[in-house]
Structures are given as C-alpha cells and as structure tokens.
Design a protein around this motif. Sequence first.
Motif, PDB file in Angstrom:
ATOM      1  N   THR A  69       1.550 -31.810 -95.157  1.00  0.00           N
ATOM      2  CA  THR A  69       2.654 -32.486 -95.206  1.00  0.00           C
ATOM      3  C   THR A  69       2.617 -34.148 -95.383  1.00  0.00           C
ATOM      4  N   LEU A  70       2.227 -34.563 -94.344  1.00  0.00           N
ATOM      5  CA  LEU A  70       2.107 -36.145 -94.252  1.00  0.00           C
ATOM      6  C   LEU A  70       1.188 -36.763 -95.240  1.00  0.00           C
ATOM      7  N   ALA A  71       0.000 -36.063 -95.629  1.00  0.00           N
ATOM      8  CA  ALA A  71      -0.809 -36.777 -96.613  1.00  0.00           C
ATOM      9  C   ALA A  71      -0.275 -36.714 -98.092  1.00  0.00           C
ATOM     10  N   ILE A  72       0.350 -35.524 -98.320  1.00  0.00           N
ATOM     11  CA  ILE A  72       0.916 -35.429 -99.567  1.00  0.00           C
ATOM     12  C   ILE A  72       2.379 -36.400 -99.683  1.00  0.00           C
ATOM     13  N   ALA A  73       3.198 -36.274 -98.755  1.00  0.00           N
ATOM     14  CA  ALA A  73       4.386 -37.231 -98.870  1.00  0.00           C
ATOM     15  C   ALA A  73       4.060 -38.738 -98.965  1.00  0.00           C
ATOM     16  N   SER A  74       2.895 -39.134 -98.107  1.00  0.00           N
ATOM     17  CA  SER A  74       2.771 -40.432 -98.120  1.00  0.00           C
ATOM     18  C   SER A  74       1.978 -40.876 -99.497  1.00  0.00           C
ATOM     19  N   LEU A  75       1.483 -40.217-100.357  1.00  0.00           N
ATOM     20  CA  LEU A  75       1.101 -40.319-101.619  1.00  0.00           C
ATOM     21  C   LEU A  75       2.046 -40.388-102.684  1.00  0.00           C
ATOM     22  N   LEU A 106      -1.257 -26.674 -82.619  1.00  0.00           N
ATOM     23  CA  LEU A 106      -2.422 -26.040 -82.960  1.00  0.00           C
ATOM     24  C   LEU A 106      -3.389 -25.551 -81.911  1.00  0.00           C
ATOM     25  N   ALA A 107      -3.292 -26.633 -80.939  1.00  0.00           N
ATOM     26  CA  ALA A 107      -4.262 -26.385 -79.601  1.00  0.00           C
ATOM     27  C   ALA A 107      -3.827 -25.123 -78.768  1.00  0.00           C
ATOM     28  N   LEU A 108      -2.505 -24.663 -78.903  1.00  0.00           N
ATOM     29  CA  LEU A 108      -2.327 -23.587 -78.182  1.00  0.00           C
ATOM     30  C   LEU A 108      -3.126 -22.218 -78.706  1.00  0.00           C
ATOM     31  N   LYS A 109      -3.618 -22.365 -80.168  1.00  0.00           N
ATOM     32  CA  LYS A 109      -4.390 -21.189 -80.561  1.00  0.00           C
ATOM     33  C   LYS A 109      -5.640 -21.408 -80.375  1.00  0.00           C
ATOM     34  N   LEU A 110      -6.204 -22.603 -80.583  1.00  0.00           N
ATOM     35  CA  LEU A 110      -7.555 -23.155 -80.548  1.00  0.00           C
ATOM     36  C   LEU A 110      -8.226 -23.724 -79.499  1.00  0.00           C
ATOM     37  N   GLY A 111      -7.375 -24.094 -78.534  1.00  0.00           N
ATOM     38  CA  GLY A 111      -7.834 -24.885 -77.171  1.00  0.00           C
ATOM     39  C   GLY A 111      -7.983 -26.543 -77.495  1.00  0.00           C
ATOM     40  N   ASP A 112      -7.552 -27.283 -76.681  1.00  0.00           N
ATOM     41  CA  ASP A 112      -7.511 -28.695 -76.605  1.00  0.00           C
ATOM     42  C   ASP A 112      -8.991 -29.150 -77.209  1.00  0.00           C
ATOM     43  N   ASN A 113     -10.010 -28.757 -76.967  1.00  0.00           N
ATOM     44  CA  ASN A 113     -11.214 -29.679 -77.413  1.00  0.00           C
ATOM     45  C   ASN A 113     -12.067 -28.916 -78.860  1.00  0.00           C
ATOM     46  N   HIS A 114     -11.164 -28.073 -79.398  1.00  0.00           N
ATOM     47  CA  HIS A 114     -11.606 -27.684 -80.653  1.00  0.00           C
ATOM     48  C   HIS A 114     -11.834 -28.556 -81.633  1.00  0.00           C
ATOM     49  N   PRO A 115     -12.759 -28.732 -82.518  1.00  0.00           N
ATOM     50  CA  PRO A 115     -12.797 -29.638 -83.535  1.00  0.00           C
ATOM     51  C   PRO A 115     -11.618 -29.799 -84.646  1.00  0.00           C
ATOM     52  N   LEU A 116     -11.330 -28.891 -84.856  1.00  0.00           N
ATOM     53  CA  LEU A 116      -9.935 -28.939 -85.669  1.00  0.00           C
ATOM     54  C   LEU A 116      -9.002 -29.486 -85.122  1.00  0.00           C
ATOM     55  N   VAL A 117      -8.686 -29.156 -83.735  1.00  0.00           N
ATOM     56  CA  VAL A 117      -7.619 -30.013 -83.216  1.00  0.00           C
ATOM     57  C   VAL A 117      -8.073 -31.446 -82.951  1.00  0.00           C
ATOM     58  N   LYS A 118      -8.998 -31.785 -82.908  1.00  0.00           N
ATOM     59  CA  LYS A 118      -9.364 -33.205 -82.641  1.00  0.00           C
ATOM     60  C   LYS A 118      -9.014 -33.953 -84.143  1.00  0.00           C
ATOM     61  N   ILE A 119      -9.488 -33.156 -85.455  1.00  0.00           N
ATOM     62  CA  ILE A 119      -9.004 -33.728 -86.592  1.00  0.00           C
ATOM     63  C   ILE A 119      -7.772 -33.807 -86.881  1.00  0.00           C
ATOM     64  N   SER A 120      -7.067 -32.760 -86.454  1.00  0.00           N
ATOM     65  CA  SER A 120      -5.879 -32.688 -86.713  1.00  0.00           C
ATOM     66  C   SER A 120      -4.971 -33.948 -85.990  1.00  0.00           C
ATOM     67  N   ARG A 121      -5.624 -34.374 -84.643  1.00  0.00           N
ATOM     68  CA  ARG A 121      -4.976 -35.542 -83.946  1.00  0.00           C
ATOM     69  C   ARG A 121      -5.249 -36.819 -84.779  1.00  0.00           C
ATOM     70  N   TRP A 122      -6.567 -36.783 -85.351  1.00  0.00           N
ATOM     71  CA  TRP A 122      -6.645 -38.093 -85.972  1.00  0.00           C
ATOM     72  C   TRP A 122      -5.789 -38.185 -87.206  1.00  0.00           C
ATOM     73  N   TYR A 123      -5.787 -36.930 -87.991  1.00  0.00           N
ATOM     74  CA  TYR A 123      -5.165 -37.009 -89.327  1.00  0.00           C
ATOM     75  C   TYR A 123      -3.575 -37.426 -89.037  1.00  0.00           C
ATOM     76  N   GLU A 124      -2.889 -37.048 -87.995  1.00  0.00           N
ATOM     77  CA  GLU A 124      -1.472 -37.137 -87.544  1.00  0.00           C
ATOM     78  C   GLU A 124      -1.403 -38.574 -87.295  1.00  0.00           C
ATOM     79  N   LYS A 125      -2.379 -39.128 -86.544  1.00  0.00           N
ATOM     80  CA  LYS A 125      -2.197 -40.563 -86.273  1.00  0.00           C
ATOM     81  C   LYS A 125      -2.355 -41.549 -87.435  1.00  0.00           C
ATOM     82  N   ALA A 126      -3.252 -41.002 -88.155  1.00  0.00           N
ATOM     83  CA  ALA A 126      -3.615 -41.966 -89.479  1.00  0.00           C
ATOM     84  C   ALA A 126      -2.327 -42.037 -90.608  1.00  0.00           C
TER      85      ALA A 126
END
Length: 459
Positions: A152-158, A179-199
């Motif tokens: 959502t955020l990427a498409i809306a921004s563009l 997302l961390a509820l499903k995958l855990g706090d240290n999962h790479p996708l969670v870290k990517i999601s966090r970066w994406y959201e902040k960016a």
Amino acid sequence: MIEHIIEIAFYLSTALTLFILMLPSQYGPTPRGSSDSAAEPKTTVQVLVLGDIGRSPRMQYHALSIARGGGQVDIIGYHESDVHPDISSHPRIQVVALPPHPFCLQTSNRVIFLLLGPVKVLFQVFSLWWILAYRTKPVKWLLVQNPPSIPTLAIASLVCFFRQTKLVIDWHNFGYTILALKLGDNHPLVKISRWYEKAFCKSATAHLCVTNVMASVLKKDFKLESPILPLHDRPANHFQPIQDDQERKEFLLSLSETAPVRGLLKEGKAEVIVSSTSWSPDEDFSLLIDALCRYSEISNTSKPRLPHILAIITGKGPQREMYVERISSLQNNGKLRNVTIRTAWLSTVNYARLLASASLGVSLHTSSSGVDLPMKVVDMFGSGLPVVGWSRFKAWPELVTDGVNGRGFGSSGELVEELIDLFGNPAKLEKLRIGARESSSYRWDDEWTPVAGKLLGLV
C-alpha cells in the motif's frame, strides 16, 4: 565496468519511461464537477484500506465525516461484507471495490504463506495501481490505512507523486510487528518490512495515529518530520446505551444465538458477555475459553451460585473454525456446563444493540506493538457496556480507567477472577456500567473535527 553501468542505466531509464507513459493523462487534483457548480465539494479525498471496508469501521467513519463536512469521497477496499448504511446512501461517497484475491492465494500454512506471499503482493500491486491511477479521478488527499503497509505505502506514494496528491497515513498499528507474529522478530522478511515501512512513510504530508504512545514512537524511532496527529478512536453515533432494562432483555431474547438460554434470561439467571474478534493471532482466544471452563467448574460449587454465562463472539477471521471445533469438543465433554458459547455475524445496527444489551464486554486484543488500542472497546463504551480486557501493553491506560469503566487482566486466571467478582457482586458491575456510560458522551466527530477536519481544510 563503465559499459555495465551504462547498460543498467539504459534499462532503468527505459523502464521509467514506460512506467510514466502508462500513467493516466490527468495528473493534477482537478475538482469534480464544473467550477461554477453550487455543489462543488470543499475537498476531494480517497480513503484507502487494503482490507474489507465493512470490517474497517475507523476508515468508514473517516469517509462519513469528510462527506458530512462537504468533501467528496472515494472509499477504496475489498467489498466483502456490508458497509455502514450511511456510507452506501450518502451522495458524496462512492465505494470503489478492489478485485478479490484468487482463492488459491489464501492460506494459513506458514511455509505456503512464504511461497505465495510474493504472488499475492504482485496481484495487490496491479489491483491498487489500476484503481488509483486509472479507475478513479485525481483527488487532493489520499488517506491510507496502515497496516497493511505492503504494497500500500509504495503504490500510494508513487500515485501521489505523479498526481500531485497529498498523502496522509492513518496508523492503526505497525505492519512489521503483525508480520512478526507469524514469522518471529528476527526473520529477514520482518526486517525488510520494518525498513520498507520506515522508508515509504516519509513521503506522507501528515500522519494520524490512534494513541499518544504511537505518536511518540513515530517521532522517535521513525524520525518523521511531517506532522504527527494523535486521533483516538471514539464511538460513532449508532452506538448508544439502552437505559431501559426491559428493552435490553427483549432484544436479547429476539436473537437466535440466545435460544439455548432464553428460559434462564427470562428468570434473570444468566448474564451475556460479548467479545468481538478478528480470529487472528494477535487475539489469543484460548484465554477466554480457558477462563470460561474454569468459571464453569467454580460456579457449580459456589455459594451463592454464580449466574450462567452466555458468551456471544462476533466477527470473522482465519482461526474461527479451529476455535469453533475446540468449543464444540469442550461442550461435548461437559467442560462448559454453566457456560454457553455462540458465534455470530450481525448487522451494524444489531451489533450496536447487542453491545448495549449485554452485561459485560471482553477484549482479547494483546497488541503486537504495544502502542495500538482495540476499537471494539471504544464501541462497547459508546454502548454503555463495561469492559474487561488484556491490559499488558503501554497504550491501555489511554482507553480504560481501571475500576471506573473497566478492568484489566493479564492471564486466563485473572480473567476468571474478574468474571467471578463482577457477576458475584452486581453492585460492582453496575458501577462499571455507569462509568462506561459516562465514557460514551465523547463521540467520533468531537475528536475528528479539530484534528482531521482541520488538516483536510473542512473547518
């Protein structure tokens, strides 16, 4: 090396050119209707939720407030359940439905979820881009619910960049914590999601959020420089207390869910508790089931005898069938002798009346981030219904004053204690009901107008 750089630059510029050529011909936020029209809206807004519109009350309330303030609104999302009746009847609101996901992309299996996740995102990217860039006219404001943040955020921004639309993000929670509820706090996708959201959130003109604590996190951890405006959830006008006890009883007796205990309700030997849930991992329904099993066991030997509990659980979600099977097994094994549990999906009007007619509300929302709040509690207070809820997160005191309009618990054992204390001492329950009714006086428009209304230029 230089040749490779030139080659990469060529492909990137070609892709960007094709991307721009795919854009619609209109870029500016042109007003709808002719410029000399007496009915020209004060502003134009798209309200976007990448979820079921009918199960997104806050975004529906946004749309209604904007329209009532003189704005023109497109509310965009999945049209899976009925929307608020005022949404469908308001001349300034248009519901724009996103195409539903193919059934083959739905799964609760973690491994399959990881495999299908990228495909699902690509489908959503195409759907969002088609709706925002082609199906709808340019607007002045785009109000986006977060989460979900991907895509959502990427498409809306563009889209906002090319259409010169101002982006406002309405923060209900953080996508990466869910997302961390499903995958855990240290999962790479969670870290990517966090970066994406902040960016991508940095492209917004302004931010709304549901708690003061969340505003602090957005400012400190996300380092946002644009305005961050706390906008607490408040009950809409259709949630109202019912003062007449007889009217409350008659409504409960009219529901099919109360059929097994109608005799007890007529005799005043049963109490109705209500819990609204999305049947998702951030609400551990086992807490309530375990508490009700223990309540049933204790009530059989208590003196004076505790009332029978009818628990009506409303909502839809992925874990519903799993819990329904567990409840059925417990009932068959005699673990719920003084308790009846029923699930329901009610209309907007009947849900509001159920809250106003019940004895106690239960919130199982545990908060993935610790800084959001369950809107269901707001609706309960709006109906004059006292609440017991999971309280082990930072933002809880912003909503509930312990001992005044509700009580908190942190385990199934503590929940049992609250149920026994309140149903064993009607005066304590009535005190909380009085507090809940007092909390119902401050409404959504009272909160929305000086914050969001002012931001959007409607006041």
